[in-house]
Design a protein around this motif. Structure first.
Motif, short mmCIF file in Angstrom:
data_model
loop_
_atom_site.label_atom_id
_atom_site.label_comp_id
_atom_site.label_asym_id
_atom_site.label_seq_id
_atom_site.Cartn_x
_atom_site.Cartn_y
_atom_site.Cartn_z
N ASP A 66 6.14 4.49 4.54
CA ASP A 66 7.37 3.74 4.31
C ASP A 66 8.54 4.71 4.29
N GLU A 86 13.68 8.83 1.79
CA GLU A 86 12.43 9.07 1.07
C GLU A 86 11.29 8.55 1.95
N THR A 88 7.43 7.94 2.19
CA THR A 88 6.28 7.78 1.31
C THR A 88 5.04 7.47 2.14
N ASN A 89 4.00 8.22 1.89
CA ASN A 89 2.72 7.94 2.54
C ASN A 89 1.82 7.25 1.52
N ARG A 90 1.63 5.96 1.68
CA ARG A 90 0.85 5.20 0.70
C ARG A 90 -0.64 5.34 0.93
N VAL A 115 3.25 14.77 5.37
CA VAL A 115 3.37 14.05 4.10
C VAL A 115 1.94 13.75 3.68
N SER A 119 1.66 10.83 -1.31
CA SER A 119 2.82 11.60 -1.79
C SER A 119 4.08 11.16 -1.05
N LYS A 120 5.17 11.67 -1.53
CA LYS A 120 6.43 11.31 -0.89
C LYS A 120 7.28 12.56 -0.69
N ARG A 121 8.13 12.51 0.28
CA ARG A 121 9.07 13.61 0.55
C ARG A 121 10.47 13.03 0.55
N ARG A 122 11.36 13.77 -0.09
CA ARG A 122 12.75 13.32 -0.11
C ARG A 122 13.59 14.31 0.70
N GLU B 642 8.96 18.43 -2.38
CA GLU B 642 8.20 17.62 -3.31
C GLU B 642 7.74 18.50 -4.46
#
Lengths: 334, 678
Positions: A66, A86, A88-90, A115, A119-122, B642
């Motif tokens: 996402d 952001e 996000t890998n769900r 990713v 976890s998520k990366r911003r 992160e």
């Protein structure tokens, strides 16, 4: 969840490498079947296995990644705006490799190497809007080429979104004169020399802040730009009057001049509110009563962002009696 | 983005990897893979040195390559070898010219082809490991190149991309998917099969075709198990088990005529091959488990009687034929007496018949026989000649032209396996008008320490000769194969069992991978269908139910263990998550470490000031400290990146910093020591 929900605007394109790979598999298959060589069979089987795994992997990544994009509340024309993206890998199984976020013109907005699962990366993405008014952002597409790049799969992650871009702020404040408020006074009152007054608060740096306001010790200590707000001597409310009438609204030169005028007013609004000096706005017949708090700046700036030139037959600007007024028109401030 | 030097170095490593099996193969001559290897080593050691020869030089090199390929045999020995040579030389030149990413990708295709040649020509079991490792490397390189292609930094701070674990898991999953693909892919063959004659393995065959040249692999599949039912020792003479004899010779093929079969009718359950005596006393009783029957029973010479649950017929050469049993083992008993052949038929005209007269072979036979006149003397001479003048080898090489394989063996190759020796002796004797025929069966095996059990493998398959020495002597066995090539007896020791285990692996490799074909595919489908039919029955078996319960318990235990490990099993004890990232925690540790050595760390000290002090105290850790400071700043103040994800990398950094601290402590201690000494 339907396919359309999981993959809005899904697109699939065979890459050149993918086509070569398929051709290689066909050749390998012919060789394997022809010779009966089990080593070639193994290679072909492994190639097909890799094909399946790569496709499954990238498909799962595309489904489970996402992207949330948040723009700052105030977006000024001509200034770098940093959108927070952001990713996000769900997925609990598949790490996401090689994600590329593309703008409608195909330019890569963001590339993300990895990713990991869950976890998520911003990231901050720099954006510049050159003109004020309603502007569209998106649709952005998320592309997944990895792991082995046979197909380029993509989906829409940010639907077409409209953003109100506030007028461009000028570096220096225009020198203007008050009228209708007890005689002409220099606009020096508006300018902030940055040194006088009691310290009212320390706060984070915002776009448009004067660099002279930076509190260097706190900036060093907190490792982020901190500015000082000072309490000035109470200033009375001032109305900024914008006359949007022009003999020829379609003339580009006129339009350019109008943009400059709008920018001047926006600059004055921002500067005054930062020192808590009340400022009101008159745009044609529309009157916005004075506001004091910088958080109310949107009430004025939004109107300035949307204002357009009108013909000479339009209504005169509203008249304010007994209030200090600064009138702006295409001919210059009056 | 990967630099050109890094790409060239990577290409060098990949080429070296692709060339790894070459020294163990014979298809490519050493000078060629050595040249390619030298180019690869140059790339690895000197990746910055890019060759940019002029077009004239390149054309000259092209001509030299062609000359070298032609000089190495050209197309005389088939297309594969020259193509391999050409590919290697072209690759060697091409990789040295790589000066950009595009060139790298093009050269990568060539290196990939070299790898295909290497794998496709490998037959040893170790090739499986090489193949699997190659799959992992291939995935790693593929992902890396694509990441580089989309402009992603591969070697930033922390671990590089892609992560090895991810790649290995992907390659492993791809392998699992590949297994069913491998099993179901069609094995059709082709009229212009290139490698059909390769990849054969040892084993009994109801006919012999010497035209199938190439390397024979010793199959360790167990062919049969001979057990002495009364505990008698199995005598060495009984370890030579005879299938049948082939009397018809046709252009390198030896086959039985298959005429005049005599049905064997059991008498009280026993079939008598010798005249029935009614008593089996004094005979050695053996039980034989023939695991993969191939038309004939394997019988020790001197077999008097047989007891088997199948129809049997005796052929002209003493071979006992059985009904067709696909894949079904057969157990039978034999009683062995004195060394005599059953159904001793005198030779007919066909036992001296040859499809064509070969003057050179005839001359050779006459030269070897010399002035000997008796059949026995001539047979002795030829047997001795073949044993001493020819070499045993499982590799029969590749015939250059379409000649009779026996003549080719006798006159040119002069080395081969037992079928060549037996075939050559038969042909030479027939040129001298001595009746002879080839016999196929098994010789030797692994005998148990008590001597009452013999395990015979397909590697023990053997061919020898029977020569008619007159009505009195009858058909007498001769073995012209040099002793080194005759499968012998081996004792079963501890090491032997290890060897057997290894051989079982090799067998698996041989049967399930190397020679996996249409027959195996049909067997597989058969087995699957049978298993489906048997499922209801299996579910009623207590042992199956027990096994299912055990498996379910193991799975459940593993899942619980995994949940416990991840601390998700105990919901009332939530996982502690620190608000502070690992880099910040490491900085705190660093600050605490500074205080004892005289560092000044006030509460408002910034990360960078702590780092600066640490770097000055422990200069050897300065690089690691700098990196830690950057990470901590990123963690504390950065908007991207992160948190709580790079704990392993921070741990490594901290280890480096600690190492620097210790070396400083050692230096200081040594300095103090030297001061005290002085």
């Amino acid at each position: 969840m339907s396919f359309a929900d999981a993959f809005p605007g899904f697109r699939l394109r065979l890459t050149r490498w993918g086509a070569l790979y398929i051709a290689g598999c066909v050749v390998l298959g012919l060789a394997a079947v022809n010779t009966g060589n089990n080593a070639l069979m193994s290679m072909l089987a492994m190639a097909l296995g890799s094909y399946v795994i790569s496709g499954t992997w990238s498909r799962q990544v595309l489904a489970s990644v996402d992207v949330q994009v948040s723009l700052p509340k105030e977006v000024f024309a001509g200034r770098a705006t940093y959108a927070q993206v952001e990713v996000t890998n769900r997925s609990r199984l598949f790490p996401a490799y090689g994600l590329v976020l593309r703008a409608p013109d195909g330019a890569a907005v963001l590339t993300e190497g990895l990713v990991d699962r869950g976890s998520k990366r911003r990231r901050s993405v720099e954006m510049v809007f050159h003109r004020r008014g309603w502007r569209s952002v998106g649709p952005w597409r998320l592309e997944v080429l990895l792991p082995l790049g046979f197909f380029l799969k993509s989906k829409e992650v940010l639907p077409d979104q409209r953003v109100l871009v506030l007028p461009r702020l000028l570096e220096s404040e225009p020198v203007l004169e008050l009228s209708n408020g007890g005689g002409a006074r220099s606009m020096e009152l508006f300018s902030d020399r940055g040194r006088e007054g009691e310290v009212s608060q320390l706060r984070d740096y915002r776009d448009g802040d004067d660099h002279r306001q930076l509190h260097w010790k706190q900036t060093a200590r907190q490792q982020r730009p901190i500015v000082v707000d000072r309490q000035h001597a109470a200033e009375g409310p001032v109305y900024l009057v914008l006359d949007p009438r022009a003999p020829d609204p379609g003339d580009t030169e006129v339009q350019d001049r109008f943009e400059i005028v709008v920018s001047e007013i926006a600059t004055v609004v921002v500067r005054r509110l930062r020192r808590m000096a009340p400022v009101g706005l008159v745009v044609g017949p529309l009157v916005v009563p004075p506001v004091r708090d910088p958080r109310q700046s949107g009430r004025l700036l939004r109107i300035l962002a949307e204002v357009e030139l009108v013909g000479p037959d339009s209504a005169d600007p509203a008249e304010l009696h007994g209030q200090p007024v600064v009138t702006f028109s295409i001919g210059g401030a009056g | 983005v990967i630099g050109v030097a890094a790409l060239r170095r990577q290409l060098g490593w990949l080429l070296l990897w692709a060339l790894l099996p070459m020294p163990f193969m014979y298809i490519v001559l050493p000078p060629f893979w050595l040249i390619a290897g030298a180019a690869a080593v140059l790339l690895v050691l000197q990746p910055d040195r890019v060759l940019r020869p002029s077009k004239t030089i390149l054309n000259l090199i092209g001509v030299l390559i062609l000359v070298a390929v032609v000089a190495a045999g050209g197309l005389n020995i088939g297309p594969l070898r020259p193509l391999g040579h050409l590919l290697l030389l072209l690759t060697a030149v091409r990789v040295l010219l790589v000066d950009d990413r595009r060139g790298f990708l093009r050269s990568l295709a060539l290196v990939g082809m070299v790898w295909v040649v290497s794998v496709a020509s490998s037959t040893h079991m170790v090739a499986a490991l090489y193949f699997l490792a190659s799959a992992g490397i291939g995935w790693w390189v593929g992902v890396r190149l694509h990441l580089d292609g989309v402009g992603i930094e591969l070697e930033g701070r922390g671990r590089g991309l892609p992560r090895t674990g991810h790649v290995l898991v992907a390659a492993g999953l791809a392998f699992l998917i590949a297994v069913p693909f491998f099993l179901v892919m069609p094995r059709l063959g082709s009229p212009w099969v290139a490698g059909r004659s390769f990849g054969r393995s040892t084993g009994f065959s109801p006919d012999v075709d010497l035209g199938k040249l190439g390397r024979l692999t010793e199959s360790q599949e167990v062919a049969l198990i001979v057990t002495s039912t009364r505990g008698d020792e199995i005598e060495p003479s009984m370890t030579r088990l005879r299938g049948t004899a082939f009397d018809q010779v046709m252009a390198g093929s030896f086959i039985p005529r298959r005429t005049e079969l005599r049905a064997l009718e059991p008498s009280r359950g026993i079939v008598w091959l010798q005249p029935e005596t009614g008593s089996l006393d004094g005979l050695v009783e053996l039980e034989i488990d023939l695991l993969r029957p191939r038309r004939y029973l394997m019988l020790p010479r001197g077999t008097v009687a047989i007891q088997a649950e199948t129809r049997m017929a005796l052929d002209l050469y003493g071979g006992v034929l059985i009904g067709y049993r696909r894949g079904q083992p057969l157990r039978y008993r034999v009683w062995v007496g004195e060394d005599r052949l059953p159904n001793v038929a005198p030779p007919s005209a066909r036992d001296v018949l040859l499809p064509r007269d070969n003057p050179q072979v005839r001359a050779l036979a006459q030269t070897v026989a010399g002035d000997r006149r008796s059949a026995r003397a001539r047979a002795d001479a030829i047997e001795r000649h073949l044993q001493t003048e020819y070499n045993y080898s499982l590799n029969s090489g590749v015939r250059i032209s379409n000649v009779d394989p026996v003549a080719w063996f006798l006159l040119e190759r002069k080395e081969g396996h037992c079928e060549f020796f037996a075939g050559a002796m038969v042909v030479m004797l027939r040129h001298l008008e001595v009746p002879a025929r080839m016999v196929a069966g098994y010789s030797g095996g692994d005998i148990s320490p008590a001597g009452d059990e013999l395990v015979v493998r397909e590697a023990n398959a053997h061919a020898w000769v029977e020569v008619w020495l007159g009505p009195d002597a009858g058909w007498v066995a001769y073995d012209p194969t040099p002793p080194a090539g005759v499968p012998g007896l081996g004792a079963v020791s501890g090491m032997e069992r290890v060897r057997w285990a290894w051989q079982q692996l090799e067998l698996l490799w041989d049967q399930r991978l190397l020679t996996f074909g249409l027959g195996e595919q049909i067997d597989l489908v058969d087995g699957a269908i049978e298993l489906l039919h048997r499922i209801p029955e299996l579910l009623h078996r207590p042992s199956v139910v027990r096994a299912a319960v055990v498996v379910a318990a193991i799975v459940a235990f593993s899942v619980l263990l995994r949940l416990w490990w991840k601390r998700r099993f105990l919901p009332w004890r939530p996982q502690k998550r620190s608000a502070v990232g690992p880099a910040s925690r490491a900085m705190r540790r660093l600050a605490r470490a500074l205080i004892p050595v005289g560092g000044v760390v006030p509460p408002w000290a910034t990360v960078r000031s702590i780092g600066g002090q640490a770097a000055s105290f422990w200069p050897q850790s300065a690089a690691a400290v700098d990196e830690l400071v950057e990470r901590a700043e990123d963690e504390l103040y950065g908007i991207d990146g992160e948190h709580n994800r790079d704990a392993a990398e921070i741990a490594r950094l901290w280890k480096r910093i600690r190492a620097g601290m210790k070396s400083r402590e050692l230096t200081v201690t040594a300095h103090r020591q030297s001061t005290v000494d002085s």
